[in-house]
Design a protein around this motif. Structure first.
Motif, PDB file in Angstrom:
ATOM      1  N   ARG A  12       1.292 -16.274 -36.517  1.00  0.00           N
ATOM      2  CA  ARG A  12       1.735 -15.730 -35.270  1.00  0.00           C
ATOM      3  C   ARG A  12       1.680 -17.001 -34.504  1.00  0.00           C
ATOM      4  O   ARG A  12       2.483 -16.910 -33.641  1.00  0.00           O
ATOM      5  N   LEU A  13       0.737 -17.724 -34.431  1.00  0.00           N
ATOM      6  CA  LEU A  13       0.687 -18.897 -33.331  1.00  0.00           C
ATOM      7  C   LEU A  13       1.903 -19.855 -33.636  1.00  0.00           C
ATOM      8  O   LEU A  13       2.507 -20.313 -32.637  1.00  0.00           O
TER       9      LEU A  13
ATOM     10  N   GLY B  50       5.376 -22.768 -31.960  1.00  0.00           N
ATOM     11  CA  GLY B  50       6.187 -23.938 -32.796  1.00  0.00           C
ATOM     12  C   GLY B  50       5.155 -24.920 -33.389  1.00  0.00           C
ATOM     13  O   GLY B  50       4.081 -24.887 -32.998  1.00  0.00           O
ATOM     14  N   PRO B  51       5.296 -25.490 -34.512  1.00  0.00           N
ATOM     15  CA  PRO B  51       4.728 -26.486 -35.186  1.00  0.00           C
ATOM     16  C   PRO B  51       4.025 -27.725 -34.395  1.00  0.00           C
ATOM     17  O   PRO B  51       2.805 -27.529 -34.415  1.00  0.00           O
ATOM     18  N   PRO B  52       4.649 -28.187 -33.439  1.00  0.00           N
ATOM     19  CA  PRO B  52       3.911 -29.195 -32.514  1.00  0.00           C
ATOM     20  C   PRO B  52       2.792 -28.703 -31.793  1.00  0.00           C
ATOM     21  O   PRO B  52       1.905 -29.393 -31.738  1.00  0.00           O
ATOM     22  N   ALA B  53       3.064 -27.567 -31.218  1.00  0.00           N
ATOM     23  CA  ALA B  53       2.149 -27.157 -30.232  1.00  0.00           C
ATOM     24  C   ALA B  53       0.859 -26.651 -30.869  1.00  0.00           C
ATOM     25  O   ALA B  53      -0.141 -26.592 -30.603  1.00  0.00           O
ATOM     26  N   VAL B  54       1.212 -25.901 -32.319  1.00  0.00           N
ATOM     27  CA  VAL B  54      -0.048 -25.460 -32.816  1.00  0.00           C
ATOM     28  C   VAL B  54      -0.900 -26.639 -33.478  1.00  0.00           C
ATOM     29  O   VAL B  54      -2.178 -26.801 -33.498  1.00  0.00           O
TER      30      VAL B  54
ATOM     31  N   CYS C 209       1.556 -28.342 -25.948  1.00  0.00           N
ATOM     32  CA  CYS C 209       1.103 -27.105 -26.025  1.00  0.00           C
ATOM     33  C   CYS C 209       0.596 -26.851 -24.299  1.00  0.00           C
ATOM     34  O   CYS C 209       0.323 -27.603 -23.745  1.00  0.00           O
ATOM     35  N   ASP C 210       0.828 -25.396 -23.914  1.00  0.00           N
ATOM     36  CA  ASP C 210       0.522 -25.178 -22.656  1.00  0.00           C
ATOM     37  C   ASP C 210      -0.869 -25.670 -22.187  1.00  0.00           C
ATOM     38  O   ASP C 210      -1.806 -25.346 -23.085  1.00  0.00           O
ATOM     39  N   GLU C 211      -1.026 -26.034 -21.050  1.00  0.00           N
ATOM     40  CA  GLU C 211      -2.337 -26.533 -20.621  1.00  0.00           C
ATOM     41  C   GLU C 211      -3.109 -25.353 -20.356  1.00  0.00           C
ATOM     42  O   GLU C 211      -4.529 -25.574 -20.821  1.00  0.00           O
TER      43      GLU C 211
END
Length: 196
Positions: free
Chosen positions: A140-141, A146-150, A61-63
């Motif tokens: 929406r997230l 995508g699943p790993p980032a959520v 996920c983005d920092e």
């Protein structure tokens, strides 16, 4: 910055204490008050450091999104330490400090993207008792990240709740990191009086 914690900070001693102080002072310039409070139980301190270190290494996920989410939790819960430290860290990591500054009033600020607003809403919804997360918000997230980032974002928010709530319960407040590097004061959360 002078404040009183609910458990007085312990003197950090011994070889481990000297090493911890040296490492933290090298990174931050001073040892935060929280370290002295948690030094009463070094196993808890080291476990928290260990978990926090692992959380920082996750990269699905983005920092910016993770940092903003932690700050949103801190603002909602009232953890001035976490708000101050993550604002300071946003500067140190090259994140958008103008956006970070606006986290306490993110709903009124016009600087956030739709995705950032969803992340901030998710952080607050997860932090309610009981949580108020909706299927639509997660959908929406999921579509954007995508699943790993959520999954990672969810775990970062859960960690933020653990650390912010512990700090608030123990009376651990801002150590003024952001002010020492000249950052503008954080925006005030609507309906919250200034602590000064």
């Amino acid at each position: 910055m002078q404040h009183t914690t609910r458990i007085p900070p312990a003197k950090i001693t011994g070889a481990k204490g000297a090493l911890i102080k040296w490492m933290i002072e090298k990174k931050l310039g001073k040892v935060p008050t929280a370290v002295g409070v948690y030094w009463h139980h070094p196993k808890v301190l080291f476990a928290s450091f260990g978990l926090g270190g692992k959380v920082q290494k996750w990269d699905a996920c983005d920092e910016s999104l993770k940092s903003f989410a932690h700050m949103a939790v801190a603002s909602l819960v009232g953890c001035t330490w976490c708000l101050d430290f993550h604002y300071f860290e946003a500067r140190n990591k090259g994140l958008d400090v103008e956006k970070a500054r606006e986290i306490p009033r993110w709903r009124e600020a016009d600087v956030f993207t739709a995705l950032e607003r969803d992340v901030l809403e998710y952080a607050e919804a997860m932090s309610q008792t009981p949580p108020t997360v909706t299927d639509e918000l997660v959908d929406r997230l999921h579509a954007e990240l995508g699943p790993p980032a959520v999954v990672e974002l969810t775990s970062v928010i859960a960690f933020a709740n653990m650390s912010t709530r512990g700090n608030v319960a123990l009376g651990i407040e801002s150590d003024g990191f952001a002010a020492t590097c000249g950052l503008k004061p954080l925006a005030q959360r609507p309906g919250v009086a200034s602590a000064s």
